[in-house]
Design an enzyme around this catalytic site. Structure first.
Site, PDB file in Angstrom:
ATOM      1  N   PHE A  35      47.093  38.634  47.446  1.00  0.00           N
ATOM      2  CA  PHE A  35      45.928  39.211  46.773  1.00  0.00           C
ATOM      3  C   PHE A  35      46.378  40.219  45.733  1.00  0.00           C
ATOM      4  O   PHE A  35      47.289  41.018  45.981  1.00  0.00           O
ATOM      5  CB  PHE A  35      45.047  39.980  47.772  1.00  0.00           C
ATOM      6  CG  PHE A  35      44.434  39.136  48.849  1.00  0.00           C
ATOM      7  CD1 PHE A  35      43.252  38.441  48.622  1.00  0.00           C
ATOM      8  CD2 PHE A  35      45.031  39.038  50.101  1.00  0.00           C
ATOM      9  CE1 PHE A  35      42.674  37.665  49.622  1.00  0.00           C
ATOM     10  CE2 PHE A  35      44.458  38.268  51.114  1.00  0.00           C
ATOM     11  CZ  PHE A  35      43.274  37.576  50.869  1.00  0.00           C
ATOM     12  N   ASP A  36      45.705  40.217  44.581  1.00  0.00           N
ATOM     13  CA  ASP A  36      45.789  41.340  43.657  1.00  0.00           C
ATOM     14  C   ASP A  36      44.878  42.429  44.227  1.00  0.00           C
ATOM     15  O   ASP A  36      44.051  42.160  45.096  1.00  0.00           O
ATOM     16  CB  ASP A  36      45.314  40.861  42.270  1.00  0.00           C
ATOM     17  CG  ASP A  36      45.185  41.993  41.272  1.00  0.00           C
ATOM     18  OD1 ASP A  36      45.997  42.938  41.334  1.00  0.00           O
ATOM     19  OD2 ASP A  36      44.265  41.949  40.433  1.00  0.00           O
TER      20      ASP A  36
END
Length: 312
Positions: free
Chosen positions: A178-179
């Site tokens: 995930f960013d």
């Protein structure tokens, strides 16, 4: 055996309880490579496309971008059931398709060919098929159509746009990257950054260090993933999660880590890249899927063959 080897012993699919399962909906173009067929559809129309799909109904479609992610989710289910046959907290995959039921035969046959455990196939000719996501309890929606994804996000469903690409099938366990901002977290700091530049954003983060960030569009999905991951010890877990963010660890790392702690979301590894390209670290992690809101980061991931999904 190779991940892509057909599974002739295609067993009946275990029906999941959608109120407890982590329901993921994928469109046919996200899970299979239908680019040639889609081109035919755009150029020659629906009837020609349907004819082609019916004529080729026994020819399996090649895997698409989200294929290895769905396979790895299936692997997690196997590991969960090995330790507890009564466990209800499983991945539940459904395919949402704009195909007519007749052209859908090829989709079903392809899923059987690869031994994919898909519990529901929904062939919906409605322009906006995302209206069915809530009734199925969908926690993540992956589509190759931008309008679909925007509609799903507006309906409050975690969603991301998958670009068709050649993908190397990574090995298990399931690895999800995930960013941070505008993906796991809200985009509040991004907005300060747009208005006041990096110095302003750093000042803001220092002032807000003790205050958890708001929720981003993929938080609900990440939390459910984290809940499944907690069933295993870290060494034995069939799921690994990563945060790979453009934030600098020195100036903006603390608030991100404190927010995850506040949420009770354990992440296996976190990389604070301070604006450096993400491609090299993603090539090292080899995730089954990478979520980011920056198209340049998606491009960087695609360049190293990492399956990526854009959160607009």
């Amino acid at each position: 055996s190779s991940l892509l080897s057909p599974n002739p012993s295609f067993l009946p699919v275990l029906q999941k309880d959608p109120s407890e399962a982590l329901v993921i909906a994928v469109t046919t173009r996200a899970i299979f490579n239908l680019e040639e067929e889609h081109k035919l559809y755009l150029e020659k129309g629906k009837e020609e496309y349907a004819r082609h799909q019916q004529a080729n109904q026994d020819k399996p479609l090649p895997p698409g971008t989200a294929f290895s992610f769905i396979q790895a989710a299936q692997y997690v289910n196997e590991k969960i059931l090995e330790s507890n046959l009564a466990e209800k907290d499983l991945f539940d995959i459904l395919v949402l398709s704009n195909n007519s039921p007749e052209s859908g035969v090829r989709i079903i046959n392809s899923a059987k060919h690869y031994g994919l455990e898909i519990s529901k196939f929904c062939f919906v000719s409605n322009k906006d098929s995302t209206q069915y996501l809530k009734s199925h309890g969908v926690k993540l929606f992956l589509s190759a159509d931008r309008i679909d994804v925007c509609n799903a996000l507006q309906r409050g469903v975690s969603a991301a746009l998958v670009f068709q690409q050649e993908v190397q099938a990574p090995s298990t366990p399931l690895r999800v990257v995930f960013d941070g901002d505008a993906v796991l977290f809200s985009d509040e700091t991004d907005q300060v950054f747009q208005e006041q530049g990096l110095e302003g954003a750093v000042r803001y983060e220092r002032a807000m260090e003790a205050v958890p960030m708001g929720e981003g569009p993929l938080k609900a999905f990440a939390m459910h993933l984290g809940k499944i991951r907690k069933k295993f010890s870290q060494e034995k877990s069939p799921i690994r999660t990563y945060l790979v963010t453009a934030r600098s660890g020195r100036d903006m790392g603390v608030r991100a880590i404190k927010t995850l702690q506040e949420w009770g979301l354990a992440i296996d590894e976190a990389f604070f890249m301070d604006g450096a390209p993400k491609g090299p670290i993603l090539a090292q992690i080899q995730p089954h899927i990478f979520f980011d809101d920056g198209l340049h980061n998606i491009q960087g991931a695609q360049d190293v063959g990492v399956p990526s999904a854009w959160v607009p």
